[in-house]
Design an enzyme around this catalytic site. Structure first.
Site, mmCIF file in Angstrom:
data_model
loop_
_atom_site.group_PDB
_atom_site.id
_atom_site.type_symbol
_atom_site.label_atom_id
_atom_site.label_comp_id
_atom_site.label_asym_id
_atom_site.label_seq_id
_atom_site.Cartn_x
_atom_site.Cartn_y
_atom_site.Cartn_z
ATOM 1 N N LYS A 126 38.281 -2.300 47.088
ATOM 2 C CA LYS A 126 36.938 -1.907 47.508
ATOM 3 C C LYS A 126 36.303 -3.010 48.344
ATOM 4 C CE LYS A 126 32.292 -1.822 45.797
ATOM 5 N NZ LYS A 126 31.418 -2.109 44.644
ATOM 6 N N ASP A 145 33.078 3.168 45.736
ATOM 7 C CA ASP A 145 32.167 2.517 44.794
ATOM 8 C C ASP A 145 31.755 3.551 43.754
ATOM 9 O OD1 ASP A 145 30.291 4.159 46.015
ATOM 10 O OD2 ASP A 145 28.749 2.601 46.050
#
Length: 228
Positions: A126, A145
């Site tokens: 991420k 996320d």
């Protein structure tokens, strides 16, 4: 049995069309002026709001301007300087280690590959995806996320739970040219409408597309099955 791939692709196309119209200016909300600041901000943003991160980094970036600054800092001082950030003690260790690695292995520069970025302390796919996209203009994947995880599951775009496997699912149905903006659109919608505990389905531009809409099927928000 999951939703067929072609149905998910059609769902994605409709979702993108509506969210592009709803949030035409959607973009990253972290404040930064260079790649190092971006990397630090994204590391700090794990399980912490961007708003809080921006409050802390407004002073942090004045004090720590180079990887050498982070490498030379006492971990206790770094923790004090990012106090208010979730898990600030752990993240202070990450920042010090990142500084040391950048100086030792990358000539003080933030690397531009997924492999090198994910070798840094506290950096997973991420964080690496955000740094690549906004620091190097390289799009290798989709940032997953908490908002992207929640909305992609609610919308029936994936049945996976782990961010890494959700990303792989999404990369097969979201057009590659939309990978970066897909994240920003879902984050904007998650913040404005599709709340984790009490989504405003009656105000949602995607309501008629959403298999999890509580207006149609009376989903039990406490169950965690669709709303987790």
């Amino acid at each position: 049995m999951g939703t067929p791939r072609d149905s998910r692709e059609e769902q994605v196309d409709a979702v993108l069309d509506r969210l592009y119209e709803e949030y035409p200016d959607s973009t990253i909300s972290l404040d930064f002026s260079n790649r190092l600041e971006l990397l630090v901000a994204v590391v700090l943003s794990a399980q912490c709001t961007d708003e809080r991160v921006n409050q802390v980094t407004s002073e942090l970036f004045e004090k720590y301007r180079t990887p050498e600054d982070y490498a030379a800092a006492a971990e206790e001082q770094l923790a004090e300087d990012i106090y208010g950030i979730t898990f600030h003690n752990n993240k202070a260790g990450y920042l010090q280690s990142i500084g040391e690695t950048l100086v030792r292995e990358h000539d003080g520069e933030v690397p531009d590959t997924m492999t090198e970025l994910t070798e840094l302390s506290g950096v997973g796919r991420k964080t690496a995806n955000v740094v690549l996209q906004h620091g190097h203009d390289v799009v290798e994947g989709i940032v997953v996320d908490t908002h992207v995880r929640r909305l992609s599951r609610r919308l029936g775009l994936t049945e996976e739970e782990r961010p890494e496997t959700i990303e792989q699912d999404l990369m097969t149905v979201v057009p590659e040219g939309d990978w970066q903006q897909f994240t920003h659109l879902l984050i904007s919608h998650g913040r404005a409408v599709c709340d984790a505990r009490n989504p405003s389905c009656e105000e949602c531009t995607l309501e008629d597309l959403c298999p999890s809409s509580k207006l149609d099927n009376g989903v039990d928000l406490a169950s965690g099955e669709l709303w987790g």
